[in-house]
Design an enzyme around this catalytic site. Sequence first.
Site, PDB file in Angstrom:
ATOM      1  N   GLU A 191       0.801  -1.228   0.000  1.00  0.00           N
ATOM      2  CA  GLU A 191       0.000   0.000   0.000  1.00  0.00           C
ATOM      3  C   GLU A 191       0.831   1.274   0.000  1.00  0.00           C
ATOM      4  OE1 GLU A 191      -2.927  -0.089   3.063  1.00  0.00           O
ATOM      5  OE2 GLU A 191      -3.950  -1.791   2.180  1.00  0.00           O
ATOM      6  N   GLU A 380      -5.312  -8.669   0.355  1.00  0.00           N
ATOM      7  CA  GLU A 380      -5.997  -8.468   1.634  1.00  0.00           C
ATOM      8  C   GLU A 380      -7.473  -8.232   1.372  1.00  0.00           C
ATOM      9  OE1 GLU A 380      -4.508  -5.353   4.225  1.00  0.00           O
ATOM     10  OE2 GLU A 380      -2.428  -5.968   3.888  1.00  0.00           O
TER      11      GLU A 380
HETATM   12  C1  PNW Z   1      -4.626  -2.354   5.411  1.00  0.00           C
HETATM   13  N1  PNW Z   1      -8.779   1.760   2.698  1.00  0.00           N
HETATM   14  O1  PNW Z   1      -4.774  -0.969   5.443  1.00  0.00           O
HETATM   15  C2  PNW Z   1      -3.223  -2.723   5.911  1.00  0.00           C
HETATM   16  O2  PNW Z   1      -2.438  -3.276   4.882  1.00  0.00           O
HETATM   17  C3  PNW Z   1      -3.200  -3.613   7.113  1.00  0.00           C
HETATM   18  O3  PNW Z   1      -1.935  -3.562   7.726  1.00  0.00           O
HETATM   19  C4  PNW Z   1      -4.314  -3.204   8.051  1.00  0.00           C
HETATM   20  O4  PNW Z   1      -4.243  -3.849   9.295  1.00  0.00           O
HETATM   21  C5  PNW Z   1      -5.611  -3.497   7.354  1.00  0.00           C
HETATM   22  O5  PNW Z   1      -5.702  -2.883   6.090  1.00  0.00           O
HETATM   23  C6  PNW Z   1      -6.848  -3.086   8.154  1.00  0.00           C
HETATM   24  O6  PNW Z   1      -6.875  -1.708   8.358  1.00  0.00           O
HETATM   25  C7  PNW Z   1      -5.833  -0.345   4.778  1.00  0.00           C
HETATM   26  O7  PNW Z   1      -9.148   2.879   3.126  1.00  0.00           O
HETATM   27  C8  PNW Z   1      -6.394   0.796   5.316  1.00  0.00           C
HETATM   28  O8  PNW Z   1      -9.294   1.284   1.680  1.00  0.00           O
HETATM   29  C9  PNW Z   1      -7.365   1.493   4.630  1.00  0.00           C
HETATM   30  C10 PNW Z   1      -7.809   1.056   3.401  1.00  0.00           C
HETATM   31  C11 PNW Z   1      -7.272  -0.090   2.855  1.00  0.00           C
HETATM   32  C12 PNW Z   1      -6.290  -0.772   3.549  1.00  0.00           C
END
Ligand code: PNW
Length: 474
Positions: A191, A380
Site C-alpha cells: 500500500e 488483503e
Molecule cells: C490495510 N482503505 O490498510 C493494511 O495493509 C493492514 O496492515 C491493516 O491492518 C488493514 O488494512 C486493516 O486496516 C488499509 O481505506 C487501510 O481502503 C485502509 C484502506 C485499505 C487498507
Amino acid sequence: MGISTKPAESSQTGASKENKLPDRSLAAGFPSGFLWGTAASAYQIEGAVNEDGRGPSIWDRYAHIPGKIADRSNADVANDSYHLYKDDVQLMKALGAKAYRFSIAWPRVFPEGTGTPNPKGLDFYNRLLDELLANGIEPFATMYHWDLPQTLQDRVGGWMSRDTATAFGEYAGYVAARLSDRVKHFFTINECSRLVDLGYGAEVDAPGLTLAQPALNQVRHHVALGHGLAVQAIRAHGRAGTKVGPAENIVICVPAIETPANIRAAEIATRELNAGYLTVMLEGKYTDAFLAYAGKDAPKYTAEDLAVISSPIDFVGLNVYMPHHYVVAADDAHGFALTPFPASFPHMESSWLKIGPEAMYWAPRHVAKLWDVKSIYITENGTSATDQPAADGHVDDVDRIMYLRNYLTQLQRATSEGVPVLGYFLWSLMDNFEWSDGFEKRFGLYRVDFKTQRRTPKLSASFYRETIARNAVV
Ligand code: PNW
C-alpha cells in the site's frame, strides 16, 4: 498459554434433510487450484522488538509517543508470533488454508537500514518458512509493510530521500537471494498510498509527518521508485522463476449503476486516481491529468526513474476493503464524476470501512481490463467487527461472515467471468495490532486474548474453512 486450534463446529450440524445444502462447488465455485490464504504483517504480530539484534523501526518510535495510539498500546509484544509462529501455522492449517502472506521486518535483517546484515534476524524467517512448507502452506512474502528502520528516518528522512528507495532495493535483493529457494512470490511494498498519505501527509501513521504538496509528491515518487528498484533487485538476486509484484490498495471506482457509459467512466477514473502508483508502474509515465493537477508541485524525476518504476511485474496484488468512489459518466474533459457518499452509507466496526461488496468485482476487473494484467491476487480483504465474546467465550461474528460472504460472492462473479484472480488472502489470520487503532479494532478469524496469547476461532473461521473446503461461497 493455551491455543485451541479447532474451529467452532459449523452451524450445519443437525440440519434436517430438506436443509441439506446442494453441492455448488462444481456449478458455481472458484476455478480449480484457486489459492486460499490468510495475511498478516511483521510489526502487527511479531513482538520481540528487541530480540536477536533487531533494530528499531519507525513504528516502534511512533507507537511509544503518548497520544498516537488509541488505546495507548504498542506492538512490543503484540501476538508474540516471533515465538509462537509454530502455533500460528497450525491455526492456518486448521482452516485448510494453503498460502500465507506475511511481511519481513527490514530492521531485523538490516538493523540500521543499510550496512551490516544481521543473520539472526533472517533466521526467524528461515524457521517460519520451514514450518510453513512442512505444513503444506505456500509462503508469499511482503518486503515492506511500513516498518522502516528508524536509522533511515533519522539519517535521510525516510522516503523523503531517494536514498531510502536505493536502500530498499538493496535490502530486497539481499532477502531474495537468501529466501527465494522457498519463497516463489514476493510483494514489494504494501500500500504505497497509505504509507505516504497517512505517514507523511496526515500524521496518522509513522513517521507522523504533515508535509506540504511538493514534498509529499516527492515522497510518492520515491516510494514508487523503491518498488521498481525492488522488482529489479528481486529479479537479479532471486532464483530463476521468482515472481514479484506490488500489493496496492488502489482507489477503487465502482460504476454507480452498471451501464456501459458508467463502467467506462469508472475505468477512466481508476486509471487517473491511481496515477501516482499502479498506473505509472504499469504504463511507465505519469498521466497528463496527474501532472497538470500537480502543476508546480509535481515530483522531480528522470526518464530513467520511470523505466525503473515500470519494470515488468508478474502479477498485481490488490488489497480490497471498500469502494472509494461511486462513479457516473460525465460530459466534461475528465469523462467521469465522483458521487459523494451519503451520510447513511453503511460501514463496519472501523468507521472508514464502507460496505460495498461490488468493489471486490470491479477492482480486479478494472485492473485486468485497463492494463491487460493476466495474474491478480487479492492480497488483503477482511473487516473489523465488535467481536463481543459470549459468556462461554465464543465469538459469533455473523457481521464479519456477512461481509465476507458478500465480498466473496462478488469475487466469484469476477472469476466466473474470466477475470484472472489466482488467489485470495483474508486479512487477518488473527486479531493483531491495528496501527493507530491499537488493539481496539479486531480483524482476525481467531480471537486473541492479548494477556494470555490464547487464540480462539470465531464463527467466521468456520465460515472460511467451509468456503475453502468447497472452493465456493457458502
Ligand atoms: C490495510 N482503505 O490498510 C493494511 O495493509 C493492514 O496492515 C491493516 O491492518 C488493514 O488494512 C486493516 O486496516 C488499509 O481505506 C487501510 O481502503 C485502509 C484502506 C485499505 C487498507
